[in-house]
Design an enzyme around this catalytic site. Structure first.
Site, mmCIF file in Angstrom:
data_model
loop_
_atom_site.group_PDB
_atom_site.id
_atom_site.type_symbol
_atom_site.label_atom_id
_atom_site.label_comp_id
_atom_site.label_asym_id
_atom_site.label_seq_id
_atom_site.Cartn_x
_atom_site.Cartn_y
_atom_site.Cartn_z
ATOM 1 N N ASN A 198 0.332 -7.171 -9.855
ATOM 2 C CA ASN A 198 -0.839 -6.230 -9.852
ATOM 3 C C ASN A 198 -1.822 -6.338 -8.601
ATOM 4 O O ASN A 198 -1.781 -4.988 -8.365
ATOM 5 C CB ASN A 198 -1.618 -6.324 -10.845
ATOM 6 N N TYR A 208 -0.966 4.630 0.710
ATOM 7 C CA TYR A 208 -0.579 4.655 -0.801
ATOM 8 C C TYR A 208 -0.114 4.842 -1.672
ATOM 9 O O TYR A 208 0.990 4.482 -2.114
ATOM 10 C CB TYR A 208 -2.329 4.728 -1.554
#
Ligand code: NAD
Length: 266
Positions: A92, A165
């Protein structure tokens, strides 16, 4: 419907806050023993572990930087020392370091790729090695291990000003699919979840006030997501209820990936 994860061991990276925290909490509620990895915030991670133990579950908090090979090895070593096995990895951990491309430093590019993509590779590799070396679960008709990657709608939707990102999450998509193709016949399931806009620390500014209202225009379902929306899907993907789901990304985005800008454009 049986969701129970009793006697299974789950490791969640970046679980001292946000989506990781909610995933660790929800997996523990379904009976899993949980390893709560944290990078710098020891307090909330230790508090969550304590809360799970107080509720009758089993949990430990372990510090580690997922972008560092030695830290990842240590994280998995501590998991096995404490619980003897691993059944579920939720990779995660992630961060943003935003800037227009021409101003983005190489350092910020590398940091995001190192944590969001290399970190997921290092953790998945360590999980696969462990799944292979341990005894299978008693119900041998089900998966012997499950990996869930935390991706983003930005594995699909380009994102100006966030090229590091978006590139990292695009990479996560192909990492997940290639791993799934590679290890499926060993009955190791590999999937991803791709959240849209979920109110957590990573996007505090864009989900509140006027920015939050503007964001709603991008979400056909008309609300910003909560960490539990993602955690519920992760628990399902970790459970035997999803035993035939493999190599898939589940979008949890209130329809953000439906390109709602085209709705009134007919
Ligand atoms: P968050 O900032 O609360 O959580 C990120 C976690 O990653 C933190 O606990 C942080 O300590 C950890 N982390 C950062 N660098 C690390 C490192 N080097 N090693 C280990 N852990 C590290 O934000 P979040 O929203 O909970 O984000 C969790 C994941 O969900 C990220 O991968 C993010 O990209 C993804 N995501 C979030 C959203 C959203 O809207 N919140 C949307 C799409 C994807």
């Amino acid at each position: 419907m049986i969701f129970s994860l009793k006697n299974q061991v789950a490791l969640v990276t970046g679980a001292s806050s946000g989506l990781g925290y909610a995933c660790a909490e929800s997996l523990a509620k379904e009976g899993a023993c949980v390893v709560i990895n944290y990078h710098s915030q020891a307090e909330p991670a230790e508090e969550l572990a304590e809360k799970i133990r107080a509720d009758g579950g089993r949990a430990i908090a372990v510090k580690g930087d997922v972008s560092k090979e030695a830290d990842v090895e240590n994280l998995f070593d501590q998991t096995i020392r404490e619980f003897g096995r691993l059944d579920i990895l939720v990779a995660n951990s992630g961060l943003q370091k935003d800037a227009p491309s021409i101003e983005m430093t190489l350092e910020d590019w590398n940091t995001v790729l190192d944590v969001n993509l290399t970190g997921q590779f290092l953790c998945a590799r360590a999980a696969l090695r462990q799944f292979k070396r341990q005894e299978h679960r008693k119900d041998i008709s089900k998966a012997v291990g499950k990996i869930i990657h935390m991706s983003s709608v930005h594995q699909l939707i380009p994102w100006a000003g966030h090229v590091n990102y978006a590139a990292s999450k695009g990479g996560v998509d192909m990492l997940m699919k290639s791993l799934a193709q590679e290890v499926g016949e060993e009955r190791i399931r590999v999937n991803a979840v791709a959240p849209g806009a979920i109110a957590t620390a990573i996007n505090e500014e864009s989900t509140k006030g006027e920015a939050g209202k503007a964001l709603l225009k991008l979400i056909p379902y008309g609300r910003i997501g909560a960490a539990e929306d993602v955690a519920n899907a992760v628990v399902w993907l970790a459970s035997d209820l999803s035993d035939y789901v493999h190599g898939t990304t589940l979008f949890i985005d209130g329809g953000m990936s439906l390109y709602p800008g085209f709705r009134d454009n007919g």
